[in-house]
Design an enzyme around this catalytic site. Sequence first.
Site, PDB file in Angstrom:
ATOM      1  N   ASP A 277      -6.823  -8.663 -22.571  1.00 29.81           N
ATOM      2  CA  ASP A 277      -6.885  -8.314 -20.922  1.00 29.81           C
ATOM      3  C   ASP A 277      -5.594  -9.180 -20.649  1.00 29.81           C
ATOM      4  OD1 ASP A 277      -6.379  -7.385 -18.516  1.00 29.81           O
ATOM      5  OD2 ASP A 277      -8.815  -9.392 -17.771  1.00 29.81           O
TER       6      ASP A 277
ATOM      7  N   GLN B 127      -9.767 -11.718 -10.502  1.00 30.11           N
ATOM      8  CA  GLN B 127      -9.432 -10.298 -10.555  1.00 30.11           C
ATOM      9  C   GLN B 127      -9.381 -10.323  -8.911  1.00 30.11           C
ATOM     10  OE1 GLN B 127      -7.995  -8.213 -13.147  1.00 30.11           O
ATOM     11  NE2 GLN B 127      -9.023  -8.725 -14.290  1.00 30.11           N
TER      12      GLN B 127
ATOM     13  N   TYR C 169      -6.312 -13.466 -23.559  1.00 30.97           N
ATOM     14  CA  TYR C 169      -6.131 -13.428 -21.767  1.00 30.97           C
ATOM     15  C   TYR C 169      -7.115 -14.263 -21.242  1.00 30.97           C
ATOM     16  CZ  TYR C 169      -1.907 -11.507 -24.141  1.00 30.97           C
ATOM     17  OH  TYR C 169      -1.535 -11.304 -25.989  1.00 30.97           O
TER      18      TYR C 169
ATOM     19  N   CYS D  79       0.605  -1.108  -0.492  1.00 26.91           N
ATOM     20  CA  CYS D  79       0.155  -0.070  -0.077  1.00 26.91           C
ATOM     21  C   CYS D  79       1.192   1.320  -0.067  1.00 26.91           C
ATOM     22  CB  CYS D  79      -1.033  -0.168   1.116  1.00 26.91           C
ATOM     23  SG  CYS D  79      -1.943  -0.901   1.569  1.00 26.91           S
TER      24      CYS D  79
ATOM     25  N   CYS E 158      -3.952  -3.455 -16.870  1.00 26.90           N
ATOM     26  CA  CYS E 158      -3.746  -3.541 -15.588  1.00 26.90           C
ATOM     27  C   CYS E 158      -2.289  -2.394 -15.317  1.00 26.90           C
ATOM     28  CB  CYS E 158      -3.643  -4.652 -14.475  1.00 26.90           C
ATOM     29  SG  CYS E 158      -1.946  -5.434 -14.999  1.00 26.90           S
TER      30      CYS E 158
HETATM   31  N1  SAH Z   1      -9.659 -11.806 -18.166  1.00 34.57           N
HETATM   32  C1  SAH Z   1      -8.899 -12.545 -16.777  1.00 34.57           C
HETATM   33  C2  SAH Z   1      -7.557 -12.301 -17.135  1.00 34.57           C
HETATM   34  C3  SAH Z   1      -6.698 -11.465 -17.374  1.00 34.57           C
HETATM   35  S1  SAH Z   1      -4.590 -11.284 -16.395  1.00 34.57           S
HETATM   36  C4  SAH Z   1      -9.644 -11.292 -16.062  1.00 34.57           C
HETATM   37  O1  SAH Z   1     -10.519 -10.905 -15.641  1.00 34.57           O
HETATM   38  O2  SAH Z   1      -9.862 -12.420 -14.501  1.00 34.57           O
HETATM   39  C5  SAH Z   1      -4.031 -12.213 -17.595  1.00 34.57           C
HETATM   40  C6  SAH Z   1      -4.341 -13.700 -18.260  1.00 34.57           C
HETATM   41  O3  SAH Z   1      -3.439 -13.171 -18.925  1.00 34.57           O
HETATM   42  C7  SAH Z   1      -3.452 -14.626 -16.654  1.00 34.57           C
HETATM   43  O4  SAH Z   1      -5.194 -15.770 -16.327  1.00 34.57           O
HETATM   44  C8  SAH Z   1      -2.533 -15.155 -17.253  1.00 34.57           C
HETATM   45  O5  SAH Z   1      -2.961 -16.716 -17.062  1.00 34.57           O
HETATM   46  C9  SAH Z   1      -2.434 -14.905 -19.017  1.00 34.57           C
HETATM   47  N2  SAH Z   1      -1.642 -15.322 -19.737  1.00 34.57           N
HETATM   48  C10 SAH Z   1      -0.237 -14.581 -19.205  1.00 34.57           C
HETATM   49  N3  SAH Z   1       0.463 -14.383 -20.716  1.00 34.57           N
HETATM   50  C11 SAH Z   1      -0.195 -14.963 -21.106  1.00 34.57           C
HETATM   51  C12 SAH Z   1       0.008 -15.467 -22.071  1.00 34.57           C
HETATM   52  N4  SAH Z   1       1.252 -15.859 -23.247  1.00 34.57           N
HETATM   53  N5  SAH Z   1      -1.148 -16.158 -23.425  1.00 34.57           N
HETATM   54  C13 SAH Z   1      -2.235 -16.905 -22.911  1.00 34.57           C
HETATM   55  N6  SAH Z   1      -2.487 -16.111 -22.003  1.00 34.57           N
HETATM   56  C14 SAH Z   1      -1.671 -15.213 -21.339  1.00 34.57           C
END
Ligand code: SAH
Length: 502
Positions: free
Chosen positions: A429, A331, A360, A133, A456
């Site tokens: 994402d 999340q 993702y 934090c 993020c």
């Molecule tokens: N959209 C989801 C997850 C977002 S976090 C949500 O909102 O909950 C990003 C995600 O990307 C994670 O689950 C991670 O495992 C995945 N990730 C990381 N590198 C990746 C890649 N090269 N190809 C596909 N997914 C990937």
Amino acid sequence: MKVPMTKRKKSEYRKSGKKSHHPEKKYSRQHQGRANRTDGKSKGKLKANDVRQRSQKTVTAEVTCSGLTDGGKGIVQWEGKQLEVANLLPGETAEVNISKKGRFFDIELERVIKSSEVRVNLPRSSYYKGVGCHIQHMNEHAQKRFKQKIIDELMKPFGKPEPIITMEFPFYYRNKNVMTFGLNKKRQIISGLYAENTHKIIPMERSIIHDQKADEIIQTIKGMMKSFKMQPYREDTGQGFLRHVLVRVGKVSGEIMVVLVVASPMFKGKNNFVKALRKAHPEITTLLMNVNKRNDSMILGNQEKVLFGKGTITDTLCGLKFDISAKSFYQINPVQTEKLYAKAIEMAELTGKETVVDAYCGIGTIGLIASQEAGKVIGVELNKDAVRDAIHNSKRNGVKNARFYQGDAGEFMVKMAARGEKADVVIMDPPRSGSDEAFLSSVVKLQPKRVVYVSCNPVTQARDLKYLVKNGYAVEGIQPVDMFPQTVHVEAVTKLVLKMPN
Ligand code: SAH
């Protein structure tokens, strides 16, 4: 170098003038902090000309803060150098202890002399040095301004972001806590978080952003260890058993998952330990043991054993039910996630016909929510467990028009483009590192009408937006959402539209 704190009278601690609806009311002390200098270039010796020399290498100086870094640290000038002080705010004057450590300076805030009106004074217990934090000492308005400025500046080439969507009660929001276990110099068991960029454990019992029940469970486990002769793992010797405890809470369902991350599968006294923990916390719905023999900074290893319960927890998000495994990404702030996802779906402008790629996709949250308004959804995700969860969640919610695939999102998109497949909307994402050229170039080939980019990390988002804008897309909206109050992290969702289809 750590500078010993001097004892002070209570009257020396100042109170902030402004009221705040901070949940920790009984606070009176300024907290201390430390920070490293950034430029690291000057090799000049420290001179004790400001206030006084403390020890051979430590001086105490009075400094005034002129601004903030993106990491939330106060910028001060000292002997012609720009230094960063944790927990100092613009306009504040403070006494700091400065010591030289190789090419760097270590600065510890000793005392705030003139306090900013936006300062929130916190009790020491909720404050942990430089971990987590970083801006909990700023009131909500200041935090909002701080984050808005970061996103506005980074997004300047693409347009003006909307005002950041803040959280009504920005405390105790995390649905996942991970604490690391170790021994202190007196060989007492401690639990806490790693100090930034190190593996030194900063003891911490609770935080203003953690789920309070999760913190409580972790403290119970710490308290049980001695009588069960359970040793914390020691990275230096490789001895000991308990490395971390991860607690996941379904904020809507109330289900609680506890994961004991251990160094070896030989869990002596397992049955009794499990029994005692369940007795102390009947609210725990599932308990797992995860064996992590690795030496890197990954919290979870590959080997997992369910000690009781179903091994997952269920939570409700945007009206759908999601089962979540220990290793899947989910999340951490569900209240704000609903606002973020609602914006993402709005930006996707779905009519019921579109083919949507959810890249993702994690456990399929965005894709499954979007599937209700789309023709079909194709999800891709690297993490095997998360994909399994996504497929399961799809069935659980009776979704018939979504498919999930495991793989690298970039490679997957390259293949999709090579096969000549079509996508009307891509929702992406990626993790903090952002996307990659394989993915982005395939987006450009696939030519979806809209790209909704959830991120993020606005730094990598700005980098990726630049690529898409150069290759035929225009940014039509940028919506920051405060997913991580009290911390410096900024989340934003951006809408891009294809300018001229080929
Ligand atoms: N959209 C989801 C997850 C977002 S976090 C949500 O909102 O909950 C990003 C995600 O990307 C994670 O689950 C991670 O495992 C995945 N990730 C990381 N590198 C990746 C890649 N090269 N190809 C596909 N997914 C990937």
